[in-house]
Write a protein that holds these residues in place. Sequence first.
Motif, mmCIF file in Angstrom:
data_model
loop_
_atom_site.group_PDB
_atom_site.id
_atom_site.type_symbol
_atom_site.label_atom_id
_atom_site.label_comp_id
_atom_site.label_asym_id
_atom_site.label_seq_id
_atom_site.Cartn_x
_atom_site.Cartn_y
_atom_site.Cartn_z
ATOM 1 N N LEU A 279 0.783 -1.234 0.000
ATOM 2 C CA LEU A 279 0.000 0.000 0.000
ATOM 3 C C LEU A 279 0.818 1.289 0.000
ATOM 4 O O LEU A 279 0.254 2.366 -0.216
ATOM 5 C CB LEU A 279 -0.935 0.005 1.225
ATOM 6 N N SER A 280 2.108 1.226 0.251
ATOM 7 C CA SER A 280 2.894 2.456 0.388
ATOM 8 C C SER A 280 3.185 3.114 -0.962
ATOM 9 O O SER A 280 3.562 2.447 -1.926
ATOM 10 C CB SER A 280 4.224 2.167 1.087
ATOM 11 N N THR A 281 2.972 4.415 -0.992
ATOM 12 C CA THR A 281 3.442 5.267 -2.085
ATOM 13 C C THR A 281 3.949 6.552 -1.443
ATOM 14 O O THR A 281 3.509 6.919 -0.348
ATOM 15 C CB THR A 281 2.321 5.609 -3.077
ATOM 16 N N LEU A 282 4.849 7.235 -2.105
ATOM 17 C CA LEU A 282 5.375 8.465 -1.516
ATOM 18 C C LEU A 282 5.576 9.526 -2.592
ATOM 19 O O LEU A 282 6.691 9.761 -3.073
ATOM 20 C CB LEU A 282 6.702 8.201 -0.783
ATOM 21 N N PRO A 283 4.492 10.198 -3.002
ATOM 22 C CA PRO A 283 4.639 11.301 -3.952
ATOM 23 C C PRO A 283 5.412 12.454 -3.305
ATOM 24 O O PRO A 283 5.494 12.552 -2.076
ATOM 25 C CB PRO A 283 3.194 11.687 -4.255
ATOM 26 N N GLU A 284 5.933 13.317 -4.117
ATOM 27 C CA GLU A 284 6.789 14.391 -3.620
ATOM 28 C C GLU A 284 6.082 15.262 -2.585
ATOM 29 O O GLU A 284 6.680 15.689 -1.593
ATOM 30 C CB GLU A 284 7.262 15.258 -4.794
ATOM 31 N N TYR A 285 4.803 15.526 -2.776
ATOM 32 C CA TYR A 285 4.100 16.443 -1.874
ATOM 33 C C TYR A 285 3.867 15.866 -0.478
ATOM 34 O O TYR A 285 3.436 16.578 0.423
ATOM 35 C CB TYR A 285 2.766 16.902 -2.485
ATOM 36 N N LEU A 286 4.131 14.564 -0.295
ATOM 37 C CA LEU A 286 4.006 13.974 1.031
ATOM 38 C C LEU A 286 5.355 13.742 1.707
ATOM 39 O O LEU A 286 5.409 13.294 2.854
ATOM 40 C CB LEU A 286 3.248 12.642 0.960
ATOM 41 N N ARG A 287 6.440 14.037 1.021
ATOM 42 C CA ARG A 287 7.761 13.791 1.603
ATOM 43 C C ARG A 287 8.024 14.746 2.766
ATOM 44 O O ARG A 287 7.685 15.928 2.720
ATOM 45 C CB ARG A 287 8.856 13.952 0.542
ATOM 46 N N ASN A 288 8.644 14.197 3.807
ATOM 47 C CA ASN A 288 9.030 14.990 4.965
ATOM 48 C C ASN A 288 10.144 14.256 5.682
ATOM 49 O O ASN A 288 10.375 13.060 5.476
ATOM 50 C CB ASN A 288 7.844 15.230 5.899
ATOM 51 N N ALA A 289 10.834 14.959 6.558
ATOM 52 C CA ALA A 289 12.034 14.406 7.192
ATOM 53 C C ALA A 289 11.716 13.184 8.051
ATOM 54 O O ALA A 289 12.459 12.192 8.038
ATOM 55 C CB ALA A 289 12.715 15.482 8.027
ATOM 56 N N ALA A 290 10.625 13.219 8.812
ATOM 57 C CA ALA A 290 10.306 12.113 9.711
ATOM 58 C C ALA A 290 9.996 10.842 8.925
ATOM 59 O O ALA A 290 10.445 9.751 9.284
ATOM 60 C CB ALA A 290 9.117 12.487 10.596
ATOM 61 N N THR A 291 9.239 10.988 7.840
ATOM 62 C CA THR A 291 8.913 9.834 7.013
ATOM 63 C C THR A 291 10.157 9.284 6.336
ATOM 64 O O THR A 291 10.396 8.069 6.324
ATOM 65 C CB THR A 291 7.865 10.216 5.951
#
Length: 492
Positions: free
Chosen positions: A318-330
């Motif tokens: 289920l994981s996806t990581l588009p640019e707008y959801l990127r953050n240091a903690a993730t």
Amino acid sequence: MTPEEFRRHGKQAIDWIADYLAGIESYPVMSQVKPGDIRHALPSEPPEHGEPFENVLSDLGRILLPGVTHWQHPGFFAYFPSNASGPAVLGDLLSSGLGVQGMLWVTSPACTELETVVVDWLAGLLGLPEHFRTDAAGGGVIQDSASSACLVALLAALHRAGADGIDRDYTLYVSSQTHSSLERAARIAGLGTAGVRVVDVDQDTLAMDPGHLRALMDQDRAAGAVPAMVCATVGTTSTTAVDPVAAIGEVCAERGVWLHVDAAYAGVAAICPEFRWLNDGVSEYADSYATNPHKWLLTNFDCTVLWTADRAPLLAALSTLPEYLRNAATTAGAVIDYRDWQVPLGRRFRALKLWSVIRWYGAEGLRAHIRKGVTLAAELAGWVAADPGFELHEPHPFGLVCLRPLWPGLAEEEADRATTRLMELLNASGSMYLTHTRIAGRVVLRMAIGGVATERRHVEQAWEHIRWEHAALSRTLPRTLPQTLPQTLPHE
């Protein structure tokens, strides 16, 4: 709406709810409106200018309330309880007031971290295995419903089985008693109904037959299909039958197949030590497990908890990581992002209401609520068993009692029509609401006990009403019977 206006109208809304709950017995359990009545009573166009909130509350009582079926009514026995306790309602109100969108840890750390604590609390209260905890290999997450939990489990199972492209035939195994959401999950996941195998059940207990499961899996493998997941149910919708999880788990372990345990209704009963037998086989074999606090555990809808023994397949599926959801903690991998544990991206702060319930009642209060429902159901079952005009379905270990009225001299189909007519008369009375199912092809009545407001007197009154209507209808048969039976039966 200013904070002061919100304060004033909020008090009015709370008073409205409190008055409603205090007087709920004065309403007919089932709504008495006809199709279209509510829609025709409402304006066809929205207002051009804003209206006072008092108008909303007025129309709620005048127009909408007649169209409400009262799930919190003490005479509501139709489906499994959908408890809405005071602390749960207030917890939901606080969630709405905060307006949190908890898709990522960073979007509200408290939303995520309270959820991890609460699902771990609940796992401990239910006696679930340590590896289901969020500080272990697995973890828990609050879903909106058991239907979503089943779908998420199936997606994880398919991923582990190598079905990223669904380029082979993958199979899901259920029984005739499994909830219909599993077939829907198969459709959504791309298996279609052709990928669903129905395992035989024991004719007495209605529990899944592990021997037939093994045979079906072997047939599928021989035909080139890949068995992906088995769903074992702890407390089926129709009768609360319990599948033999340990025996089913052995079959799954031998063949490397994902075992999901659907304990949507009955799982929360394990909060009582005398019901810990419900967990037999879960620790050793279950890859995922789900139960609904929003049914029997005093937490208003929606609140299902799904645990997994190993979160890796679930996250990989289920994981996806588009640019707008990127953050240091993730990026650092230091936090849980629950959007990767569910189908939607967005998520409400559901943990607040479950947290409020557990803190208000405590483990002792939650156990008392479960035991009350079981005790009342056992007493009803005793009355049914002692009455020669009725047949009791065994077993009935939880809060559901299934009973069949007897109609001497009537053929089976006529008797089924008579049972259906009896249910319609009872439901039309306004004092109670029942549903029905089929056992061994015969129509039976379901009476589910466990509502917050339901006391012994309500169960006793319902039973006397059933007996009275049965006797009255028996004197008029068969001339008052409908000519046909319903084409479909309700399924929660």
